[in-house]
Structures are given as C-alpha cells and as structure tokens.
Scaffold this motif. Structure first.
Motif, short mmCIF file in Angstrom:
data_model
loop_
_atom_site.label_atom_id
_atom_site.label_comp_id
_atom_site.label_asym_id
_atom_site.label_seq_id
_atom_site.Cartn_x
_atom_site.Cartn_y
_atom_site.Cartn_z
N GLU A 87 -3.67 2.87 -5.49
CA GLU A 87 -2.74 3.92 -5.03
C GLU A 87 -2.51 3.81 -3.53
N ALA A 88 -3.57 3.56 -2.79
CA ALA A 88 -3.45 3.41 -1.33
C ALA A 88 -2.56 2.21 -0.99
N ALA A 89 -2.73 1.10 -1.71
CA ALA A 89 -1.91 -0.09 -1.47
C ALA A 89 -0.44 0.19 -1.79
N LEU A 91 1.11 3.12 -1.66
CA LEU A 91 1.65 3.97 -0.60
C LEU A 91 1.91 3.18 0.67
N ASP A 92 1.01 2.27 0.98
CA ASP A 92 1.18 1.44 2.18
C ASP A 92 2.43 0.57 2.04
N ALA A 93 2.62 0.02 0.85
CA ALA A 93 3.82 -0.81 0.62
C ALA A 93 5.08 0.02 0.74
N ARG A 95 5.44 2.73 2.56
CA ARG A 95 5.56 3.08 3.98
C ARG A 95 6.21 1.95 4.76
N GLU A 96 5.90 0.73 4.36
CA GLU A 96 6.44 -0.45 5.05
C GLU A 96 7.80 -0.83 4.51
N PRO A 100 5.96 -1.49 -4.36
CA PRO A 100 4.52 -1.67 -4.68
C PRO A 100 4.27 -2.86 -5.58
#
Length: 100
Positions: A87-89, A91-93, A95-96, A100
């Motif tokens: 889930e963190a990955a 969200l990071d994707a 954000r960038e 995902p």
C-alpha cells in the motif's frame, strides 16, 4: 421494500442523536438500555443503529459482557494510518505521478 426520503429522516436524526450521546459521554461506556432510554426507543433499535453506524465507518466501540457498553472514539485526530508495504509503494507511485 423502497423507503421514501421522509421515512429515512427520523432514522438519520436518531442516529445523529445517538452519536452525540456517545460523544458527550466518551470515553465512558453506555449500555444499550441507557442509550435507548435517552433516545426514547427500544434497545433493539439502538443495537441496530449502532451496527449501521459501525458499518458506515463511525468509530463506535462496543465491549461485550459485564461492565460493557458502547462508546465512540472521540479523539480530535484519527489514529495513525498503518499501511502494508504494498500500500505504501502504491501511494508513493501515485504521489510521483505514476501508476501503482
């Protein structure tokens, strides 16, 4: 069975009153019987409304057994968010700007 909007209004108002009763006494536990008396409805109606509120994501806490009851997590801030690594990955994707 299709309910009209007019039939739902008293239910919504009652559930709002239920939330306000729980917020006013949090973190103290209130029994379903006590809540029913305060709202002028049956214990079964309170239990049904509490279940509906929990399903809708309202942070109602229920403790069963002697000394149990119902309360609401009335903290001004929500508890910390816990994400799995996936889930963190994702969200990071996002954000960038990527998928995902």
């Amino acid at each position: 069975m299709l309910l009209s909007v007019h039939a739902l209004v008293p239910r919504v108002e009652r559930q709002h009153r239920l939330i306000e009763e729980l917020r006013a006494t949090a973190p103290r536990l209130l029994s379903a019987a006590s809540l029913a008396e305060r709202l002028g409805v049956s214990v079964r109606t309170v239990e049904r409304d509490l279940g509906d509120l929990q399903e809708a994501g309202v942070p109602v806490i229920t403790r069963r057994g002697p000394g149990g009851g119902h309360t609401i997590d009335a903290r001004p801030e929500p508890p910390p968010l816990r994400l799995s690594p996936g889930e963190a990955a994702a969200l990071d994707a996002l954000r960038e700007g990527g998928a995902p």
